[in-house]
Design a protein around this motif. Structure first.
Motif, mmCIF file in Angstrom:
data_model
loop_
_atom_site.group_PDB
_atom_site.id
_atom_site.type_symbol
_atom_site.label_atom_id
_atom_site.label_comp_id
_atom_site.label_asym_id
_atom_site.label_seq_id
_atom_site.Cartn_x
_atom_site.Cartn_y
_atom_site.Cartn_z
ATOM 1 N N ALA A 140 0.831 -1.209 0.000
ATOM 2 C CA ALA A 140 0.000 0.000 0.000
ATOM 3 C C ALA A 140 0.864 1.256 0.000
ATOM 4 O O ALA A 140 0.511 2.274 -0.613
ATOM 5 C CB ALA A 140 -0.928 -0.004 1.209
ATOM 6 N N ALA A 141 2.023 1.198 0.677
ATOM 7 C CA ALA A 141 2.936 2.345 0.673
ATOM 8 C C ALA A 141 3.586 2.521 -0.695
ATOM 9 O O ALA A 141 3.826 3.654 -1.133
ATOM 10 C CB ALA A 141 4.001 2.152 1.754
ATOM 11 N N LEU A 142 3.873 1.398 -1.366
ATOM 12 C CA LEU A 142 4.509 1.466 -2.686
ATOM 13 C C LEU A 142 3.539 1.878 -3.785
ATOM 14 O O LEU A 142 3.924 2.556 -4.736
ATOM 15 C CB LEU A 142 5.109 0.096 -3.032
ATOM 16 C CG LEU A 142 6.402 -0.298 -2.317
ATOM 17 C CD1 LEU A 142 6.676 -1.790 -2.501
ATOM 18 C CD2 LEU A 142 7.585 0.523 -2.832
ATOM 19 N N PHE A 143 2.278 1.466 -3.630
ATOM 20 C CA PHE A 143 1.293 1.685 -4.692
ATOM 21 C C PHE A 143 0.032 2.319 -4.112
ATOM 22 O O PHE A 143 -1.034 1.689 -4.032
ATOM 23 C CB PHE A 143 0.960 0.362 -5.385
ATOM 24 C CG PHE A 143 2.176 -0.382 -5.873
ATOM 25 C CD1 PHE A 143 2.886 0.062 -6.982
ATOM 26 C CD2 PHE A 143 2.630 -1.516 -5.210
ATOM 27 C CE1 PHE A 143 4.022 -0.600 -7.420
ATOM 28 C CE2 PHE A 143 3.752 -2.192 -5.640
ATOM 29 C CZ PHE A 143 4.458 -1.735 -6.751
ATOM 30 N N PRO A 144 0.141 3.597 -3.700
ATOM 31 C CA PRO A 144 -0.986 4.241 -3.004
ATOM 32 C C PRO A 144 -2.221 4.444 -3.878
ATOM 33 O O PRO A 144 -3.319 4.654 -3.344
ATOM 34 C CB PRO A 144 -0.393 5.594 -2.567
ATOM 35 C CG PRO A 144 0.760 5.828 -3.502
ATOM 36 C CD PRO A 144 1.316 4.475 -3.805
ATOM 37 N N LYS A 145 -2.068 4.377 -5.195
ATOM 38 C CA LYS A 145 -3.221 4.591 -6.072
ATOM 39 C C LYS A 145 -4.037 3.323 -6.304
ATOM 40 O O LYS A 145 -5.121 3.379 -6.886
ATOM 41 C CB LYS A 145 -2.750 5.156 -7.418
ATOM 42 C CG LYS A 145 -2.151 6.551 -7.320
ATOM 43 C CD LYS A 145 -1.743 7.078 -8.677
ATOM 44 C CE LYS A 145 -1.138 8.468 -8.565
ATOM 45 N NZ LYS A 145 -0.700 9.001 -9.891
ATOM 46 N N ALA A 187 15.135 -13.286 -2.216
ATOM 47 C CA ALA A 187 15.351 -11.838 -2.159
ATOM 48 C C ALA A 187 15.379 -11.247 -3.559
ATOM 49 O O ALA A 187 14.771 -10.198 -3.827
ATOM 50 C CB ALA A 187 16.649 -11.523 -1.415
ATOM 51 N N GLY A 188 16.064 -11.922 -4.483
ATOM 52 C CA GLY A 188 16.124 -11.439 -5.860
ATOM 53 C C GLY A 188 14.769 -11.443 -6.529
ATOM 54 O O GLY A 188 14.419 -10.507 -7.269
ATOM 55 N N LEU A 189 13.978 -12.481 -6.275
ATOM 56 C CA LEU A 189 12.632 -12.559 -6.859
ATOM 57 C C LEU A 189 11.753 -11.417 -6.381
ATOM 58 O O LEU A 189 11.072 -10.758 -7.181
ATOM 59 C CB LEU A 189 11.989 -13.894 -6.491
ATOM 60 C CG LEU A 189 10.500 -14.014 -6.850
ATOM 61 C CD1 LEU A 189 10.333 -14.232 -8.344
ATOM 62 C CD2 LEU A 189 9.826 -15.131 -6.063
ATOM 63 N N VAL A 190 11.744 -11.175 -5.072
ATOM 64 C CA VAL A 190 10.886 -10.118 -4.524
ATOM 65 C C VAL A 190 11.301 -8.755 -5.080
ATOM 66 O O VAL A 190 10.457 -7.959 -5.504
ATOM 67 C CB VAL A 190 10.935 -10.125 -2.979
ATOM 68 C CG1 VAL A 190 10.189 -8.906 -2.417
ATOM 69 C CG2 VAL A 190 10.327 -11.419 -2.446
ATOM 70 N N ARG A 191 12.605 -8.481 -5.106
ATOM 71 C CA ARG A 191 13.069 -7.188 -5.643
ATOM 72 C C ARG A 191 12.681 -7.052 -7.115
ATOM 73 O O ARG A 191 12.250 -5.977 -7.557
ATOM 74 C CB ARG A 191 14.575 -7.057 -5.468
ATOM 75 C CG ARG A 191 15.007 -6.879 -4.016
ATOM 76 C CD ARG A 191 16.475 -6.480 -3.898
ATOM 77 N NE ARG A 191 16.842 -6.297 -2.503
ATOM 78 C CZ ARG A 191 17.527 -7.166 -1.781
ATOM 79 N NH1 ARG A 191 17.939 -8.304 -2.331
ATOM 80 N NH2 ARG A 191 17.817 -6.926 -0.515
ATOM 81 N N ALA A 192 12.838 -8.124 -7.881
ATOM 82 C CA ALA A 192 12.505 -8.066 -9.307
ATOM 83 C C ALA A 192 11.009 -7.836 -9.513
ATOM 84 O O ALA A 192 10.609 -7.053 -10.389
ATOM 85 C CB ALA A 192 12.941 -9.361 -9.992
ATOM 86 N N MET A 193 10.184 -8.509 -8.720
ATOM 87 C CA MET A 193 8.736 -8.324 -8.847
ATOM 88 C C MET A 193 8.334 -6.893 -8.513
ATOM 89 O O MET A 193 7.545 -6.273 -9.238
ATOM 90 C CB MET A 193 7.992 -9.306 -7.948
ATOM 91 C CG MET A 193 8.011 -10.736 -8.441
ATOM 92 S SD MET A 193 6.979 -11.839 -7.430
ATOM 93 C CE MET A 193 5.328 -11.249 -7.851
ATOM 94 N N ALA A 199 7.845 -0.197 -12.366
ATOM 95 C CA ALA A 199 8.086 0.212 -13.762
ATOM 96 C C ALA A 199 6.773 0.269 -14.540
ATOM 97 O O ALA A 199 6.535 1.195 -15.322
ATOM 98 C CB ALA A 199 9.068 -0.738 -14.414
ATOM 99 N N ARG A 200 5.917 -0.712 -14.340
ATOM 100 C CA ARG A 200 4.619 -0.708 -15.029
ATOM 101 C C ARG A 200 3.757 0.459 -14.581
ATOM 102 O O ARG A 200 3.034 1.058 -15.375
ATOM 103 C CB ARG A 200 3.893 -2.021 -14.758
ATOM 104 C CG ARG A 200 4.474 -3.220 -15.498
ATOM 105 C CD ARG A 200 3.726 -4.490 -15.150
ATOM 106 N NE ARG A 200 2.310 -4.389 -15.527
ATOM 107 C CZ ARG A 200 1.394 -5.295 -15.202
ATOM 108 N NH1 ARG A 200 1.730 -6.343 -14.466
ATOM 109 N NH2 ARG A 200 0.135 -5.130 -15.592
ATOM 110 N N GLN A 201 3.856 0.785 -13.307
ATOM 111 C CA GLN A 201 3.048 1.891 -12.766
ATOM 112 C C GLN A 201 3.491 3.217 -13.362
ATOM 113 O O GLN A 201 2.676 4.095 -13.645
ATOM 114 C CB GLN A 201 3.213 1.941 -11.247
ATOM 115 C CG GLN A 201 2.525 3.119 -10.572
ATOM 116 C CD GLN A 201 2.712 3.080 -9.076
ATOM 117 O OE1 GLN A 201 1.813 2.708 -8.338
ATOM 118 N NE2 GLN A 201 3.901 3.469 -8.600
#
Length: 202
Positions: A140-145, A187-193, A199-201
């Motif tokens: 929610a903090a990363l994607f407030p919209k 860790a790499g998977l979560v960061r990549a996701m 990036a899409r946002q």
């Protein structure tokens, strides 16, 4: 509280603890009510005076497992920098570590199946859903919209990805991955996701 009720509550707590210990050592398939009754010092049939059925007993053990997992994820949240992305990385690694340290109890959470006509009780569903706050809040903090429904779907998707890696990585037969390597890959998977979603946002 009457003496009889006190004794029943103690026996019930002893039963759940004995079931937890039995699953931890034997796996879910090794849970036997006859052995549990002998362990806590009651008749085999008396077990069903303490819990409705074996399903309830397994769910009660599951709630204890989820409570300890919740505490471990909460500690991971507080253990480093407060950035939402790194918080998600820490809780994903903590989830992996918990599964590795509590393998049979963790497996039992997903191996247990209720009969088709039985409904999982609300208290058990609530115990499960509470854990998603650890993923939902940083998202929610990363994607407030995003709407609550959208965030909920993203949280479940992220969990599914991490859970899949943990489940396969800890598999003893085919594709077991050394724990340090598994933690690094998660860790790499979560960061990549998260990077991809940002990036899409944008």
């Amino acid at each position: 509280m009457s003496k009889a009720l006190e004794r029943r509550e103690k026996l019930r707590a002893d039963l759940i603890l004995a079931a937890e210990q039995m699953i931890a050592s034997r796996g879910l398939a090794g849970l036997k009510t006859r052995d549990l009754a002998r362990e806590i010092g009651c008749a085999n049939g008396a077990v069903y005076n303490l819990v409705t059925d074996v399903d309830e007993l397994i769910l009660r053990v599951g709630s204890r497992t989820l409570y300890r997992l919740d505490a471990m994820l909460s500690a991971a949240e507080r253990a480093g920098e407060p950035s939402p992305q790194e918080t998600l990385v820490r809780i994903a690694i903590a989830y992996c570590d918990f599964a590795a340290e509590n393998l049979q109890l963790w497996r039992a959470l997903f191996e247990h199946r209720m009969e088709a006509d039985k409904i999982v009780p609300d208290w058990s569903v609530d115990d499960q859903m509470q854990l998603f706050r650890h993923i939902y809040v940083p998202l929610a903090a990363l994607f407030p919209k995003r709407s609550p429904d959208e965030l909920g779907i993203t949280a479940r998707s992220l969990f599914s990805a991490v859970h899949g890696m943990v489940a396969l990585g800890l598999e003893q037969k085919l594709v077991a991955v050394p724990l340090p390597a598994l933690r690094k890959e998660i860790a790499g998977l979560v960061r990549a996701m998260i990077d991809g979603l940002i990036a899409r946002q944008n």
